[in-house]
Design a protein around this motif. Structure first.
Motif, PDB file in Angstrom:
ATOM      1  N   GLN A 195     -45.129   4.432  43.315  1.00  0.00           N
ATOM      2  CA  GLN A 195     -43.688   4.257  43.432  1.00  0.00           C
ATOM      3  C   GLN A 195     -43.384   3.473  44.692  1.00  0.00           C
ATOM      4  OE1 GLN A 195     -41.409   7.884  43.181  1.00  0.00           O
ATOM      5  NE2 GLN A 195     -39.552   6.760  42.653  1.00  0.00           N
ATOM      6  N   ALA A 196     -42.852   2.278  44.487  1.00  0.00           N
ATOM      7  CA  ALA A 196     -42.453   1.432  45.596  1.00  0.00           C
ATOM      8  C   ALA A 196     -41.029   1.780  46.015  1.00  0.00           C
ATOM      9  CB  ALA A 196     -42.539  -0.034  45.178  1.00  0.00           C
ATOM     10  N   PRO A 197     -40.648   1.464  47.238  1.00  0.00           N
ATOM     11  CA  PRO A 197     -39.289   1.776  47.700  1.00  0.00           C
ATOM     12  C   PRO A 197     -38.228   1.188  46.782  1.00  0.00           C
ATOM     13  CG  PRO A 197     -40.653   1.090  49.536  1.00  0.00           C
ATOM     14  CD  PRO A 197     -41.466   0.853  48.300  1.00  0.00           C
ATOM     15  N   GLY A 198     -37.305   2.028  46.368  1.00  0.00           N
ATOM     16  CA  GLY A 198     -36.207   1.580  45.527  1.00  0.00           C
ATOM     17  C   GLY A 198     -36.566   1.337  44.076  1.00  0.00           C
ATOM     18  N   LYS A 199     -37.783   1.670  43.691  1.00  0.00           N
ATOM     19  CA  LYS A 199     -38.217   1.441  42.311  1.00  0.00           C
ATOM     20  C   LYS A 199     -38.653   2.747  41.667  1.00  0.00           C
ATOM     21  CE  LYS A 199     -39.667  -3.360  42.939  1.00  0.00           C
ATOM     22  NZ  LYS A 199     -40.763  -4.344  42.712  1.00  0.00           N
ATOM     23  N   GLU A 200     -38.744   2.705  40.351  1.00  0.00           N
ATOM     24  CA  GLU A 200     -39.202   3.870  39.625  1.00  0.00           C
ATOM     25  C   GLU A 200     -40.723   3.996  39.719  1.00  0.00           C
ATOM     26  OE1 GLU A 200     -35.705   4.059  36.189  1.00  0.00           O
ATOM     27  OE2 GLU A 200     -37.783   3.647  35.646  1.00  0.00           O
ATOM     28  N   ARG A 201     -41.182   5.225  39.549  1.00  0.00           N
ATOM     29  CA  ARG A 201     -42.623   5.451  39.528  1.00  0.00           C
ATOM     30  C   ARG A 201     -43.215   4.788  38.295  1.00  0.00           C
ATOM     31  NH1 ARG A 201     -44.618  11.429  41.023  1.00  0.00           N
ATOM     32  NH2 ARG A 201     -42.985  10.964  42.562  1.00  0.00           N
ATOM     33  N   GLU A 202     -44.346   4.106  38.477  1.00  0.00           N
ATOM     34  CA  GLU A 202     -44.945   3.363  37.372  1.00  0.00           C
ATOM     35  C   GLU A 202     -46.414   3.690  37.209  1.00  0.00           C
ATOM     36  OE1 GLU A 202     -44.703  -0.841  38.138  1.00  0.00           O
ATOM     37  OE2 GLU A 202     -46.049  -0.743  39.862  1.00  0.00           O
ATOM     38  N   PHE A 203     -46.874   3.492  35.990  1.00  0.00           N
ATOM     39  CA  PHE A 203     -48.264   3.732  35.645  1.00  0.00           C
ATOM     40  C   PHE A 203     -49.158   2.690  36.292  1.00  0.00           C
ATOM     41  CE2 PHE A 203     -51.958   4.755  33.290  1.00  0.00           C
ATOM     42  CZ  PHE A 203     -52.489   3.578  32.784  1.00  0.00           C
ATOM     43  N   VAL A 204     -50.322   3.155  36.761  1.00  0.00           N
ATOM     44  CA  VAL A 204     -51.320   2.255  37.342  1.00  0.00           C
ATOM     45  C   VAL A 204     -52.614   2.289  36.532  1.00  0.00           C
ATOM     46  CG1 VAL A 204     -52.768   1.790  39.356  1.00  0.00           C
ATOM     47  CG2 VAL A 204     -50.367   2.432  39.669  1.00  0.00           C
ATOM     48  N   ALA A 205     -53.184   3.482  36.363  1.00  0.00           N
ATOM     49  CA  ALA A 205     -54.457   3.602  35.664  1.00  0.00           C
ATOM     50  C   ALA A 205     -54.623   5.026  35.168  1.00  0.00           C
ATOM     51  CB  ALA A 205     -55.612   3.232  36.590  1.00  0.00           C
ATOM     52  N   ALA A 206     -55.472   5.180  34.154  1.00  0.00           N
ATOM     53  CA  ALA A 206     -55.746   6.506  33.618  1.00  0.00           C
ATOM     54  C   ALA A 206     -57.180   6.572  33.131  1.00  0.00           C
ATOM     55  CB  ALA A 206     -54.781   6.859  32.494  1.00  0.00           C
ATOM     56  N   ALA A 207     -57.735   7.775  33.164  1.00  0.00           N
ATOM     57  CA  ALA A 207     -59.093   8.009  32.685  1.00  0.00           C
ATOM     58  C   ALA A 207     -59.082   9.221  31.773  1.00  0.00           C
ATOM     59  CB  ALA A 207     -60.040   8.230  33.864  1.00  0.00           C
ATOM     60  N   ALA A 208     -59.735   9.086  30.629  1.00  0.00           N
ATOM     61  CA  ALA A 208     -59.800  10.186  29.676  1.00  0.00           C
ATOM     62  C   ALA A 208     -60.619  11.340  30.232  1.00  0.00           C
ATOM     63  CB  ALA A 208     -60.403   9.684  28.366  1.00  0.00           C
ATOM     64  N   ALA A 209     -60.421  12.509  29.627  1.00  0.00           N
ATOM     65  CA  ALA A 209     -61.087  13.714  30.131  1.00  0.00           C
ATOM     66  C   ALA A 209     -62.571  13.740  29.784  1.00  0.00           C
ATOM     67  CB  ALA A 209     -60.395  14.948  29.575  1.00  0.00           C
ATOM     68  N   THR A 210     -62.896  13.434  28.535  1.00  0.00           N
ATOM     69  CA  THR A 210     -64.260  13.659  28.071  1.00  0.00           C
ATOM     70  C   THR A 210     -64.980  12.413  27.592  1.00  0.00           C
ATOM     71  OG1 THR A 210     -63.393  14.200  25.892  1.00  0.00           O
ATOM     72  CG2 THR A 210     -63.741  16.034  27.420  1.00  0.00           C
TER      73      THR A 210
END
Length: 122
Positions: A39-54
């Motif tokens: 989340q940058a100043p004045g902006k909404e939180r955004e997706f960056v990366a994800a990793a599956a569980a298994t």
């Protein structure tokens, strides 16, 4: 319950690198998909990366592909985000998140860390 604590943020010059870490406690990490958001100043939180569980599957936002790498060490209950070639637009608070189901949307994640600040100077 899962408790998440991020670390590794800081001030770097453009072109530099950082490695963010997320330490999980509570429930066993291998049961949870993990994600990074920012989340940058004045902006909404955004997706960056994800990793599956298994599985080894990972997902990245288009804006970070080729520069960011998500990884996890389930034996150590940790997840990392390697960030290379940092740019001023990467300046943000970076959050790790966990949920039993992997997702690229922040509303899907039930567990969040407190965030770590990354500041990139030009």
């Amino acid at each position: 319950q899962v408790q998440l604590v991020e670390s590794g943020g800081g001030l770097v010059q453009a072109g530099g690198s950082l490695r963010l870490s997320c330490l999980a406690s509570g429930r066993t990490l291998p049961r949870y998909a993990m994600g990074w958001f920012r989340q940058a100043p004045g902006k909404e939180r955004e997706f960056v990366a994800a990793a599956a569980a298994t599985t080894p599957r990972t997902w990245y936002a288009d804006s970070v592909k080729g520069r960011f790498t998500i990884s996890r060490d389930n034996a150590k209950n940790t997840m990392s985000l390697q960030i290379n070639n940092l740019q001023p637009e990467d300046t943000a608070v970076y959050y790790c998140a966990a949920d039993p189901r992997v997702s690229v949307t922040l509303q899907s994640y039930n567990y969040w860390g407190q965030g770590t600040q990354v500041t990139v100077s030009s």
